[in-house]
Each structure stands twice: as C-alpha cells, then as structure tokens.
Motif scaffolding. Structure first.
Motif, PDB file in Angstrom:
ATOM      1  N   PHE A  18      -0.421   1.486 -13.325  1.00 45.67           N
ATOM      2  CA  PHE A  18      -1.535   1.087 -14.182  1.00 45.67           C
ATOM      3  C   PHE A  18      -1.833   2.208 -15.174  1.00 45.67           C
ATOM      4  N   SER A  19      -2.106   1.842 -16.421  1.00 50.07           N
ATOM      5  CA  SER A  19      -2.522   2.830 -17.402  1.00 50.07           C
ATOM      6  C   SER A  19      -3.971   3.236 -17.142  1.00 50.07           C
ATOM      7  N   THR A  20      -4.393   4.301 -17.804  1.00 44.49           N
ATOM      8  CA  THR A  20      -5.725   4.853 -17.550  1.00 44.49           C
ATOM      9  C   THR A  20      -6.829   3.855 -17.851  1.00 44.49           C
ATOM     10  N   ILE A  21      -6.652   3.039 -18.897  1.00 44.43           N
ATOM     11  CA  ILE A  21      -7.717   2.113 -19.280  1.00 44.43           C
ATOM     12  C   ILE A  21      -7.846   0.950 -18.297  1.00 44.43           C
ATOM     13  N   GLU A  22      -6.888   0.798 -17.389  1.00 46.84           N
ATOM     14  CA  GLU A  22      -6.932  -0.286 -16.409  1.00 46.84           C
ATOM     15  C   GLU A  22      -7.333   0.227 -15.028  1.00 46.84           C
ATOM     16  N   GLU A  23      -8.165   1.242 -15.017  1.00 49.81           N
ATOM     17  CA  GLU A  23      -8.569   1.821 -13.738  1.00 49.81           C
ATOM     18  C   GLU A  23      -9.307   0.795 -12.872  1.00 49.81           C
ATOM     19  N   ASN A  24     -10.150  -0.036 -13.507  1.00 47.02           N
ATOM     20  CA  ASN A  24     -10.883  -1.043 -12.736  1.00 47.02           C
ATOM     21  C   ASN A  24      -9.941  -2.046 -12.078  1.00 47.02           C
ATOM     22  N   SER A  25      -8.882  -2.437 -12.814  1.00 42.55           N
ATOM     23  CA  SER A  25      -7.900  -3.370 -12.249  1.00 42.55           C
ATOM     24  C   SER A  25      -7.214  -2.752 -11.033  1.00 42.55           C
ATOM     25  N   TRP A  26      -6.835  -1.474 -11.162  1.00 32.25           N
ATOM     26  CA  TRP A  26      -6.163  -0.790 -10.053  1.00 32.25           C
ATOM     27  C   TRP A  26      -7.088  -0.690  -8.837  1.00 32.25           C
ATOM     28  N   MET A  27      -8.324  -0.293  -9.069  1.00 27.10           N
ATOM     29  CA  MET A  27      -9.264  -0.140  -7.959  1.00 27.10           C
ATOM     30  C   MET A  27      -9.518  -1.471  -7.269  1.00 27.10           C
ATOM     31  N   ARG A  28      -9.662  -2.552  -8.066  1.00 21.82           N
ATOM     32  CA  ARG A  28      -9.948  -3.853  -7.472  1.00 21.82           C
ATOM     33  C   ARG A  28      -8.758  -4.362  -6.664  1.00 21.82           C
ATOM     34  N   GLU A  29      -7.558  -4.257  -7.223  1.00 22.29           N
ATOM     35  CA  GLU A  29      -6.380  -4.767  -6.521  1.00 22.29           C
ATOM     36  C   GLU A  29      -6.110  -3.955  -5.259  1.00 22.29           C
ATOM     37  N   ALA A  30      -6.259  -2.626  -5.347  1.00 18.71           N
ATOM     38  CA  ALA A  30      -6.068  -1.792  -4.160  1.00 18.71           C
ATOM     39  C   ALA A  30      -7.104  -2.136  -3.091  1.00 18.71           C
ATOM     40  N   GLU A  31      -8.327  -2.400  -3.520  1.00 18.29           N
ATOM     41  CA  GLU A  31      -9.386  -2.755  -2.574  1.00 18.29           C
ATOM     42  C   GLU A  31      -9.080  -4.071  -1.863  1.00 18.29           C
ATOM     43  N   ILE A  32      -8.609  -5.069  -2.617  1.00 15.89           N
ATOM     44  CA  ILE A  32      -8.298  -6.367  -2.010  1.00 15.89           C
ATOM     45  C   ILE A  32      -7.113  -6.249  -1.061  1.00 15.89           C
ATOM     46  N   TYR A  33      -6.067  -5.545  -1.489  1.00 12.01           N
ATOM     47  CA  TYR A  33      -4.880  -5.418  -0.642  1.00 12.01           C
ATOM     48  C   TYR A  33      -5.179  -4.696   0.671  1.00 12.01           C
ATOM     49  N   GLN A  34      -6.185  -3.837   0.652  1.00 10.55           N
ATOM     50  CA  GLN A  34      -6.517  -3.081   1.856  1.00 10.55           C
ATOM     51  C   GLN A  34      -7.605  -3.761   2.687  1.00 10.55           C
ATOM     52  N   THR A  35      -7.849  -5.047   2.402  1.00 14.41           N
ATOM     53  CA  THR A  35      -8.781  -5.802   3.230  1.00 14.41           C
ATOM     54  C   THR A  35      -8.232  -5.925   4.645  1.00 14.41           C
ATOM     55  N   THR A  36      -9.085  -5.749   5.605  1.00 17.17           N
ATOM     56  CA  THR A  36      -8.671  -5.838   7.012  1.00 17.17           C
ATOM     57  C   THR A  36      -8.087  -7.216   7.320  1.00 17.17           C
ATOM     58  N   LEU A  48      -5.473  -8.655   6.235  1.00 18.92           N
ATOM     59  CA  LEU A  48      -4.929  -9.422   5.110  1.00 18.92           C
ATOM     60  C   LEU A  48      -3.427  -9.658   5.257  1.00 18.92           C
ATOM     61  N   ARG A  49      -2.740  -8.799   5.984  1.00 21.43           N
ATOM     62  CA  ARG A  49      -1.284  -8.880   6.042  1.00 21.43           C
ATOM     63  C   ARG A  49      -0.838 -10.249   6.574  1.00 21.43           C
ATOM     64  N   HIS A  50       0.117 -10.836   5.824  1.00 23.16           N
ATOM     65  CA  HIS A  50       0.616 -12.173   6.163  1.00 23.16           C
ATOM     66  C   HIS A  50       1.959 -12.349   5.462  1.00 23.16           C
ATOM     67  N   ASP A  51       2.843 -13.153   6.045  1.00 24.74           N
ATOM     68  CA  ASP A  51       4.156 -13.372   5.437  1.00 24.74           C
ATOM     69  C   ASP A  51       4.053 -14.035   4.074  1.00 24.74           C
ATOM     70  N   GLY A  52       2.991 -14.783   3.853  1.00 23.32           N
ATOM     71  CA  GLY A  52       2.824 -15.463   2.578  1.00 23.32           C
ATOM     72  C   GLY A  52       2.081 -14.647   1.539  1.00 23.32           C
ATOM     73  N   ILE A  53       1.813 -13.374   1.803  1.00 19.25           N
ATOM     74  CA  ILE A  53       1.130 -12.473   0.863  1.00 19.25           C
ATOM     75  C   ILE A  53       1.991 -11.230   0.698  1.00 19.25           C
ATOM     76  N   LEU A  54       2.154 -10.777  -0.518  1.00 21.51           N
ATOM     77  CA  LEU A  54       3.001  -9.629  -0.811  1.00 21.51           C
ATOM     78  C   LEU A  54       2.569  -8.420   0.015  1.00 21.51           C
ATOM     79  N   GLY A  55       3.537  -7.791   0.656  1.00 17.52           N
ATOM     80  CA  GLY A  55       3.248  -6.640   1.509  1.00 17.52           C
ATOM     81  C   GLY A  55       2.805  -5.425   0.730  1.00 17.52           C
ATOM     82  N   PHE A  56       1.663  -4.887   1.099  1.00 22.32           N
ATOM     83  CA  PHE A  56       1.103  -3.701   0.451  1.00 22.32           C
ATOM     84  C   PHE A  56       1.486  -2.468   1.261  1.00 22.32           C
ATOM     85  N   ILE A  57       1.911  -1.406   0.560  1.00 24.32           N
ATOM     86  CA  ILE A  57       2.349  -0.186   1.238  1.00 24.32           C
ATOM     87  C   ILE A  57       1.408   0.977   0.961  1.00 24.32           C
ATOM     88  N   ALA A  58       1.102   1.225  -0.304  1.00 23.78           N
ATOM     89  CA  ALA A  58       0.303   2.417  -0.609  1.00 23.78           C
ATOM     90  C   ALA A  58      -0.360   2.283  -1.969  1.00 23.78           C
TER      91      ALA A  58
END
Length: 546
Positions: free
Chosen positions: A272-290, A292-302
């Motif tokens: 993500f570019s610097t101006i898209e910090e909100n997008s990065w924070m939101r997507e990282a927050e959603i992916y790290q939802t307790t 959330l891991r499922h075969d039908g959802i893209l696997g998040f690593i870091a």
C-alpha cells in the motif's frame, strides 16, 4: 516635506518656461467685447444659415480649414467661419496635426480676411496619416497576436507542468516501491533476525525430513497462533522483512501486488502507498478478526510497515494462488458442471462464513464484504475459490448493537456490481441484514458470470461482464441507476438453461438474489446448501454413469 514642495515648484517653473505657448493659452485675460470681426463662412455658418458671413468679437478670429473626409476616396472639404471669442480659439487654430483624419487650419483677425485663405492638404500629409493608420492597425494585430501567443504558451506550460508533475508522482511511487522491494530483499542485518532465520530453517529441514507436505510457512502460521487470526505480531514483522520479491502481478488504486517467496514458499505481498494508510489498517484489522480463517477466505499471514528512508510503505502478506482471480480464470475456459459448481460452492461457503456470527468468549462478528466481484475472488491450485480484498468490509458488533463501517461510509464497491438500494442510497445502514443482502446481489451476478462459461446442452458462452451490453466499461452511478432501477434490467438468462435441471436451479437462485427488494433475496447459507445439493447430485450422476 519641504523638499517635495521645492521639487514640485521647480518642475512647474520648468514646464512653464519651456512651453510659453501653453502659459499664454492658460492665461485667462478679459475678453475684449468692443472688438467685432466679420468673417466669410461656408459649412460653418451660425444657425445652419446659408453661405455668407458671420461675426465674432473679443479674441475670436476668422478661419479657413481643409480636411480629408475619407481615407479610401481621398475626398476633401473646405470649411470657413468664425472661432468663438474664448481663448480656446488659440488651440483651434493650432490643432491641425492632432486629428485622426488630416486637416489644415489657417486663421486671421481682420474683416473677411479668410476669404483669401486657402490652406493646402499635401499628399505627404495624406500618406503620413494612412501610414499612421496602418501602423495602428498593425499594432492592433500585433497586440492580438501577442495576447493569443501568451495565452497559448500559458496553457501549454500548464499542461506541460501538470504532465511532468503526474509523471514525477508516478515515477516517485514506482521508485519508492522498487526501493522498498530492494530493501525487503536484502538479508536481515540484526543478529536476532539471523538467529530466527537459522532456527526456522533448521525447523523447516526437520519438518521436511519427516513430512514433505508441511512447509516452513505453514508451520509459522499454524503454530504461532491458535485464534484463527493469523500469526503472532512478532512473527508477522519477521516474515514481512524476510520476503524476497519476484515480480509484480497486479496493480490498483491502493498500490501493487507482488509475487514473493519466504524461504522458498510462494506468497503474495500487497504493498500500500502512504496515502492508502486507512485502507491498509482496515484490511489488516479485518483479516486479523478472531476465527476468520476459512478455506473460502484468502489466507492471511502478516501485516507490516517498512520504509525506504524517504517514504513508508505498508504491506500485507497473503497466500499466493497461481491461477489468480476468478475473472482471469474464466476468460478462456469452458467449465463442466462439476467444476462450475465447485467454484460456486466454495466462494459462497467463504461468504457464508463471513456472514455468520460465532458467539463465545473469542467469537467472530458477522461481516459483510460490500465489494464482491470476480476480480476479488481467487482460484486456488485445487480449483476451489477464496474471497479476498476485505478492505471495504463492515462488521456488526452485537455487544454494542452497532455496525462498524470503517473509514468509508458513503458509496462503497464497484459501480457495475452495486445493488439498487446502494445506487439509490436507500440501504438501511442501521440494519446489518441489508448489508448482507447487498452481498447476495453480487453473488447473483457472479453466479451468472460463472454459469455462462459452463457447458449446458453441449454448448457454453464466452465470458461477459454483468450488463456488458447495457453499460460502458467504466459506468457512472447515474448510468447504473438508469439501467437497473429505472429500466429494471438484469442479466439475460439463456433459454437453454431451462432444459438442464442444474442450470434451471441456478437461474432461480440468480433471479431471487438480484431482486430489487433486498428483503426477498436468499441468504448465503441457503444458497450454500442449494449449491451443495446440486454438487452432490452432479457427482452422484457421474458415478452412476461410470
């Protein structure tokens, strides 16, 4: 102040002494009313009288004048008469060279003296005036040319400056990403990173020796956290700084997506570019939802933040899938019924997991995607689908009875896929069921896209966007509103689908899910069960045929 007055007096005195005629003209003397002069008049007789005589008194004089009437015809006219008794007559007798059209005036001060005055307008005076007129015309044309040239040059410079600035921004963004990639590709310098890398490498070797199906990356993800929300934050930071980038595989408004490796394991890194910090924070927050891991959802690593010294870049590390998006997968393929239903069932199962609330001390809130489309669904190596791009998601927080929309609260999603209630902005933001129903409208369009590529009655269609015939490539919200709300158009259901039970059932799901009334749409769970039933029937039919 005294100095200013002295300079002013000196200037006036110099002007007076250098121009005695002006002083004489400006000097107001008493009018000599006893002196009366008779003059011969023509074209200047008092009260428009016929040619004859006129009289003046005081300082008035007799004059005779010849003037040019037209530059084109060179016609002249002679005028004779009396000047007024005021001192202005002095200027009138000397003003022949101050007119636009040439004229010559001669004056005298005795009775009928102007009868014998015959001023002459020479050819040189005429040509001089014509030349002056041409000069004025040339000057006007020159001024217009200069103004136009300056305007054009100004517009050109503005366009050039804007183009250079845009190119500079793009080049700077590209160089920043390249520097960031280069920095991430360098081996870690800190001793703790080196020791961690050696430890993980040793662990990987032992794992591969005992079980070739387990990789280092899988060990990190599965063993670092048991909450289903990704690896521990310390490990996330380590993984993010030890990626080795290979090539860029995608680009969007947020930044770019790269194929990379981590100790030989393929991964996808979203920068993500610097101006898209909100997008990065939101997507990282959603992916790290307790949970959330499922075969039908893209696997998040870091998720990690890195810098190049001049800027900061935010990254998300994900699982990498060689087939890419479902949109790319459908371009050149004809799908049999089994593969078609497999793709449909797996992505709907992922959406069903997103929509489902898991209650408990470590529960999962229901999540609405809000931007489902074939480009946001990936195809895995085993030909199943998973949902990606969770940056626009909304969550329902039941303990507080509120909806978390993130940083985007207006129109969200791809305009072509927007349901009627989103286009008209009548979606009930306080009702989470309405947000989930909006996802089901997207599901109907995606099922239609997949089914078009499926073989029905021995034939299949080529891939098409939803509303490809009705909407341009990049439609406006007003255009979408006119097509789906005013005209009520929906994607066409081919007639031959009615002769195949599977396609007929799929057509019914689509018709109900893209209904204009969001409350009439099927839920993700119901669609998932229907697709599971169709898949089971398809597989059992193949077994019976075998």
């Amino acid at each position: 102040m005294d100095t200013i007055w002295i300079l002013l007096v000196i200037s006036v005195m110099g002007l007076v002494y250098s121009q005695p005629a002006i002083l004489q003209a400006l000097t107001i003397s008493p009018i000599n009313t006893s002196r009366i002069t008779r003059c011969y008049c023509i074209h200047h007789c008092p009260d428009n009288a016929a040619n004859g005589t006129c009289s003046t008194h005081g300082d008035g004089r007799c004059f005779s004048q010849i003037e040019l009437l037209s530059l084109s015809s060179r016609a002249t006219r002679i005028t004779k008469g009396c000047t007024p008794p005021e001192t202005g007559s002095v200027f009138q007798c000397r003003s022949g060279s101050q007119h636009v059209l040439p004229k010559v005036i001669e004056c005298c001060d005795s009775d009928l003296c102007n009868a014998n005055l015959n001023p002459v307008l020479t050819e040189s005076m005429k040509s001089r005036v014509v030349s002056g007129n041409n000069t004025a015309s040339d000057f006007t044309m020159y001024a217009v040319a200069v103004v136009c040239s300056v305007t054009l040059v100004g517009v050109f410079l503005i366009i050039l400056g804007t183009s250079i600035y845009i190119k500079w921004v793009r080049d700077r963004r590209t160089k920043t990403e390249q520097l960031f990639v280069t920095q991430l590709n360098e081996p870690p310098h800190a001793l703790s990173d080196f020791e961690l890398k050696r430890s993980l490498s040793d662990q990987s070797s032992s794992r591969h020796a005992t079980n070739g199906m387990i990789s280092t990356l899988q060990d990190i993800v599965t063993e670092s956290s048991g909450s289903g929300r990704g690896a521990a934050l310390l490990v996330q930071s380590t993984v993010g700084r030890q990626c080795r980038f290979i090539k860029e595989v995608g680009k969007g408004r947020f930044g770019s997506v790269w194929k990379a490796t981590w100790f030989g394991d393929p991964i996808a890194v979203k920068i993500f570019s610097t101006i898209e910090e909100n997008s990065w924070m939101r997507e990282a927050e959603i992916y790290q939802t307790t949970l959330l891991r499922h075969d039908g959802i893209l696997g998040f690593i870091a998720a990690d933040i890195g810098g190049t010294g001049t800027s900061t870049n935010m990254i998300l590390v994900m699982e990498y899938h060689e087939y890419g998006s479902l949109f790319d997968f459908l371009q050149e393929r004809r799908l049999d019924a089994a593969l078609m239903l497999r793709l449909m069932h797996t992505f709907v199962a992922g959406l069903c997991h997103l929509h489902t609330e898991i209650i408990g001390s470590q529960g999962k809130p229901p999540i609405a995607h809000r931007d489902l489309k074939t480009k946001n669904i990936l195809v895995k190596g085993n030909l199943t689908c998973c949902i990606a791009d969770l940056g626009h998601c909304a969550r329902y927080l039941s303990e507080r009875n509120e909806i978390d929309l993130g940083y985007q609260t207006g129109l969200v999603g791809t305009k072509r896929y927007m349901p009627p209630e989103v286009v008209t902005q009548t979606v009930v933001q306080t009702t989470f069921e309405a947000l989930k129903a909006a996802d089901m409208y997207n599901v109907a369009l995606i099922l239609w896209e997949i089914a078009r590529c499926g073989v029905c009655c021995g034939e299949s269609y080529t891939y098409q966007y939803p509303y490809q015939q009705e909407l341009p490539v990049d439609p406006s919200v007003q255009h979408v509103y006119h097509v789906i709300c005013v005209l009520g158009i929906r994607p066409t259901i081919p007639g031959r689908w009615q002769y195949d039970p599977t396609f007929k059932a799929l057509a019914r799901i689509m018709t109900e899910c893209w209904s204009a009334d969001w409350q009439c749409r099927q839920s993700a769970l119901r669609v998932k069960k229907t697709l599971a039933f169709l898949t089971e029937n398809c597989l059992s039919g193949k077994e019976s045929e075998a």
